[in-house]
Write a protein that holds these residues in place. Structure first.
Motif, PDB file in Angstrom:
ATOM      1  N   GLY A   1       0.877  -1.346   0.026  1.00 40.40           N
ATOM      2  CA  GLY A   1      -0.008   0.298   0.057  1.00 40.40           C
ATOM      3  C   GLY A   1       1.027   1.433  -0.001  1.00 40.40           C
ATOM      4  O   GLY A   1       2.079   1.111  -0.219  1.00 40.40           O
ATOM      5  N   THR A   2       0.185   2.413   0.232  1.00 41.88           N
ATOM      6  CA  THR A   2       0.801   3.732   0.281  1.00 41.88           C
ATOM      7  C   THR A   2       1.723   3.618   1.788  1.00 41.88           C
ATOM      8  O   THR A   2       1.343   3.036   2.651  1.00 41.88           O
ATOM      9  CB  THR A   2       0.072   4.808   0.316  1.00 41.88           C
ATOM     10  OG1 THR A   2      -0.814   4.683   1.642  1.00 41.88           O
ATOM     11  CG2 THR A   2      -0.884   4.629  -0.935  1.00 41.88           C
ATOM     12  N   PRO A   3       2.882   4.504   1.624  1.00 41.67           N
ATOM     13  CA  PRO A   3       3.595   4.750   3.052  1.00 41.67           C
ATOM     14  C   PRO A   3       2.614   4.742   4.201  1.00 41.67           C
ATOM     15  O   PRO A   3       3.035   4.314   5.262  1.00 41.67           O
ATOM     16  CB  PRO A   3       4.439   5.646   3.048  1.00 41.67           C
ATOM     17  CG  PRO A   3       4.423   5.866   1.451  1.00 41.67           C
ATOM     18  CD  PRO A   3       3.241   5.321   0.784  1.00 41.67           C
ATOM     19  N   GLU A   4       1.591   5.662   3.901  1.00 44.15           N
ATOM     20  CA  GLU A   4       0.463   6.021   5.016  1.00 44.15           C
ATOM     21  C   GLU A   4      -0.117   4.973   5.603  1.00 44.15           C
ATOM     22  O   GLU A   4      -0.464   4.590   6.747  1.00 44.15           O
ATOM     23  CB  GLU A   4      -0.262   7.066   4.818  1.00 44.15           C
ATOM     24  CG  GLU A   4       0.409   8.482   4.442  1.00 44.15           C
ATOM     25  CD  GLU A   4       1.075   8.583   3.062  1.00 44.15           C
ATOM     26  OE1 GLU A   4       1.921   9.524   2.834  1.00 44.15           O
ATOM     27  OE2 GLU A   4       1.085   7.798   2.257  1.00 44.15           O
ATOM     28  N   GLU A   5      -0.550   4.178   4.438  1.00 43.39           N
ATOM     29  CA  GLU A   5      -1.505   2.884   4.674  1.00 43.39           C
ATOM     30  C   GLU A   5      -0.609   1.881   5.440  1.00 43.39           C
ATOM     31  O   GLU A   5      -1.145   1.354   6.479  1.00 43.39           O
ATOM     32  CB  GLU A   5      -1.951   2.404   3.471  1.00 43.39           C
ATOM     33  CG  GLU A   5      -3.242   3.128   2.834  1.00 43.39           C
ATOM     34  CD  GLU A   5      -3.668   2.554   1.448  1.00 43.39           C
ATOM     35  OE1 GLU A   5      -4.724   2.519   1.162  1.00 43.39           O
ATOM     36  OE2 GLU A   5      -2.634   2.009   0.757  1.00 43.39           O
ATOM     37  N   GLU A   6       0.545   1.607   5.122  1.00 38.16           N
ATOM     38  CA  GLU A   6       1.443   0.660   5.553  1.00 38.16           C
ATOM     39  C   GLU A   6       1.915   1.020   7.097  1.00 38.16           C
ATOM     40  O   GLU A   6       1.944   0.236   7.968  1.00 38.16           O
ATOM     41  CB  GLU A   6       2.593   0.264   4.890  1.00 38.16           C
ATOM     42  CG  GLU A   6       2.170  -0.640   3.530  1.00 38.16           C
ATOM     43  CD  GLU A   6       3.448  -1.079   2.885  1.00 38.16           C
ATOM     44  OE1 GLU A   6       3.457  -2.328   2.336  1.00 38.16           O
ATOM     45  OE2 GLU A   6       4.329  -0.343   2.593  1.00 38.16           O
ATOM     46  N   TRP A   7       2.018   2.291   7.392  1.00 41.75           N
ATOM     47  CA  TRP A   7       2.382   2.767   8.559  1.00 41.75           C
ATOM     48  C   TRP A   7       1.188   2.393   9.586  1.00 41.75           C
ATOM     49  O   TRP A   7       1.614   1.931  10.629  1.00 41.75           O
ATOM     50  CB  TRP A   7       2.820   4.200   8.592  1.00 41.75           C
ATOM     51  CG  TRP A   7       3.369   4.456   9.940  1.00 41.75           C
ATOM     52  CD1 TRP A   7       2.971   5.414  10.792  1.00 41.75           C
ATOM     53  CD2 TRP A   7       4.932   4.297  10.410  1.00 41.75           C
ATOM     54  NE1 TRP A   7       3.963   5.776  11.978  1.00 41.75           N
ATOM     55  CE2 TRP A   7       4.833   5.011  11.524  1.00 41.75           C
ATOM     56  CE3 TRP A   7       5.803   3.516   9.844  1.00 41.75           C
ATOM     57  CZ2 TRP A   7       5.915   4.677  12.638  1.00 41.75           C
ATOM     58  CZ3 TRP A   7       6.780   3.350  10.690  1.00 41.75           C
ATOM     59  CH2 TRP A   7       6.864   4.087  11.946  1.00 41.75           C
ATOM     60  N   GLU A   8       0.113   2.820   9.235  1.00 42.19           N
ATOM     61  CA  GLU A   8      -1.003   2.664   9.985  1.00 42.19           C
ATOM     62  C   GLU A   8      -1.240   0.912  10.519  1.00 42.19           C
ATOM     63  O   GLU A   8      -1.473   0.673  11.553  1.00 42.19           O
ATOM     64  CB  GLU A   8      -2.355   3.055   9.374  1.00 42.19           C
ATOM     65  CG  GLU A   8      -3.513   2.959  10.065  1.00 42.19           C
ATOM     66  CD  GLU A   8      -4.800   3.616   9.619  1.00 42.19           C
ATOM     67  OE1 GLU A   8      -6.025   3.158  10.091  1.00 42.19           O
ATOM     68  OE2 GLU A   8      -4.688   4.182   8.640  1.00 42.19           O
ATOM     69  N   TRP A   9      -1.186   0.069   9.427  1.00 39.72           N
ATOM     70  CA  TRP A   9      -1.294  -1.283   9.593  1.00 39.72           C
ATOM     71  C   TRP A   9       0.123  -1.807  10.620  1.00 39.72           C
ATOM     72  O   TRP A   9      -0.488  -2.421  11.214  1.00 39.72           O
ATOM     73  CB  TRP A   9      -1.245  -1.969   8.197  1.00 39.72           C
ATOM     74  CG  TRP A   9      -2.260  -1.645   7.300  1.00 39.72           C
ATOM     75  CD1 TRP A   9      -3.549  -1.208   7.494  1.00 39.72           C
ATOM     76  CD2 TRP A   9      -2.047  -1.637   5.936  1.00 39.72           C
ATOM     77  NE1 TRP A   9      -4.231  -0.981   6.321  1.00 39.72           N
ATOM     78  CE2 TRP A   9      -3.412  -1.241   5.331  1.00 39.72           C
ATOM     79  CE3 TRP A   9      -1.140  -2.055   4.950  1.00 39.72           C
ATOM     80  CZ2 TRP A   9      -3.705  -1.169   3.868  1.00 39.72           C
ATOM     81  CZ3 TRP A   9      -1.316  -1.987   3.496  1.00 39.72           C
ATOM     82  CH2 TRP A   9      -2.496  -1.344   3.036  1.00 39.72           C
ATOM     83  N   MET A  10       1.094  -1.422  10.209  1.00 34.35           N
ATOM     84  CA  MET A  10       2.434  -1.850  11.029  1.00 34.35           C
ATOM     85  C   MET A  10       2.159  -1.210  12.312  1.00 34.35           C
ATOM     86  O   MET A  10       2.572  -2.132  13.389  1.00 34.35           O
ATOM     87  CB  MET A  10       3.549  -1.077  10.525  1.00 34.35           C
ATOM     88  CG  MET A  10       4.879  -1.717  11.188  1.00 34.35           C
ATOM     89  SD  MET A  10       5.234  -3.512  11.054  1.00 34.35           S
ATOM     90  CE  MET A  10       5.763  -3.544   9.190  1.00 34.35           C
ATOM     91  N   VAL A  11       2.089  -0.121  12.725  1.00 38.18           N
ATOM     92  CA  VAL A  11       1.676   0.427  14.143  1.00 38.18           C
ATOM     93  C   VAL A  11       0.586  -0.419  14.809  1.00 38.18           C
ATOM     94  O   VAL A  11       0.927  -0.721  15.840  1.00 38.18           O
ATOM     95  CB  VAL A  11       1.527   1.802  14.175  1.00 38.18           C
ATOM     96  CG1 VAL A  11       1.302   2.650  15.543  1.00 38.18           C
ATOM     97  CG2 VAL A  11       2.774   2.541  13.476  1.00 38.18           C
ATOM     98  N   GLU A  12      -0.435  -0.498  14.293  1.00 38.37           N
ATOM     99  CA  GLU A  12      -1.614  -1.192  14.868  1.00 38.37           C
ATOM    100  C   GLU A  12      -1.353  -2.720  15.280  1.00 38.37           C
ATOM    101  O   GLU A  12      -1.591  -3.201  16.445  1.00 38.37           O
ATOM    102  CB  GLU A  12      -2.774  -1.018  14.183  1.00 38.37           C
ATOM    103  CG  GLU A  12      -4.196  -1.780  14.767  1.00 38.37           C
ATOM    104  CD  GLU A  12      -5.261  -1.719  13.708  1.00 38.37           C
ATOM    105  OE1 GLU A  12      -6.359  -2.107  14.201  1.00 38.37           O
ATOM    106  OE2 GLU A  12      -5.144  -1.213  12.601  1.00 38.37           O
TER     107      GLU A  12
END
Length: 295
Positions: free
Chosen positions: A111-122
């Motif tokens: 995904g986009t960096p923003e999407e992946e960051w959200e998934w990863m942090v969660e």
């Protein structure tokens, strides 16, 4: 500081590994993150009988294991896998897991960096909460760009740790530091007291002492920041298939007790199943290089 080692680099009974490293001066093991391979009671008995201990475990992010996956089911399964590794470490009285968050060898984002960051942090927060309840620390490890696209430097791993909890830390690896950091010693200083684990292999990924890295300076910098954990051996010796091979007998010709997935993981690192003689020698060389510096 003390000397530890991973054991995923060669398929052999855990007892064989533990008894070998004991004689070279290793004090602990960072066990492969494959909970189904180990009987906890038997492993605890082996460690007790040999006077060794479990330092922790490393997540082996094979196949579909990925905390930054777009697919929710894949993320959920990956989270459960990490939780299972954490539980294994807790049951073995270990201190931490080294968390590689994304699939090793994956170089195309989901995904986009923003999407992946959200998934990863969660996802990492959920893993951290389980670890906290189990009394196990999480150390997030950055790998070099050829093994993961997600993050490669200490500062990036710290950013994820910061997003998860002030009690979440990082693991650094000398081999990866040498590739990705402008200054590996400054990277160690940046990690500071958030440095929970440190992996060792030389710049050519042979045993420490067989390459160009300045091990006295590395260990001195670790002491400078107050690091008092393990130096965990993780050589992944590159296989030479040419007549110029310096170690012609390094590959095991009849490997046993290794799954196709683990074999692929090793081969994707440019290595193979190593012969017992070569493997033991790499363990010995690492110990002879690092133990005098630790003491």
């Amino acid at each position: 500081m003390h000397l530890s080692t991973h054991n995923w680099m060669r398929a052999e009974p855990l007892e064989t590994t533990v008894r070998r490293i004991k004689q070279y001066g290793y004090e602990s093991i960072e066990i492969s993150g494959e909970p189904e391979q180990y009987d906890v009671a038997e492993t605890r008995a082996l460690l007790r009988d040999t006077g060794m201990r479990c330092w922790g475990a490393v997540t082996l992010m094979l196949e579909e294991r990925n905390l930054a996956a777009r697919d929710e089911g894949q993320r959920a399964a990956s989270i459960q896998y990490v939780k299972d590794v954490i539980t294994m470490v807790s049951d073995l009285d270990g201190e931490l897991i080294t968390l590689v968050p994304a699939t090793v060898g994956k170089v195309v984002p989901d995904g986009t960096p923003e999407e992946e960051w959200e998934w990863m942090v969660e996802a990492t927060k959920e893993c951290f909460d389980h670890a906290w309840a189990k009394g196990v620390k999480i150390a997030i490890e950055p790998l070099n760009r050829f093994e993961t696209y997600f993050f490669n430097r200490c500062a990036q791993a710290l950013a994820l740790a910061d997003a998860v909890s002030p009690h979440c830390g990082v693991c650094l690896d000398a081999f990866h530091l040498n590739i990705e950091e402008e200054n590996m010693y400054d990277a160690i200083r940046l990690a500071g007291d958030r440095l929970f684990d440190f992996h060792v292999a030389d710049n050519n990924r042979f045993a420490a002492g067989l390459g160009a890295l300045d091990w006295p300076k590395i260990v001195e910098t670790l002491k400078e920041v107050g690091y008092d954990g393990a130096l965990t051996n993780e050589f992944v010796a590159p296989v030479d298939r040419t007549p110029a091979a310096p170690y012609p007998d390094m590959v095991e010709t009849n490997p046993v007790d290794i799954s196709p997935e683990q074999l692929k993981f090793i081969e994707d690192h440019g290595s193979s199943v190593l012969s017992e003689e070569f493997y033991a020698d790499q363990m010995r060389i690492t110990a002879e290089t690092l133990l005098p510096l630790i003491k």
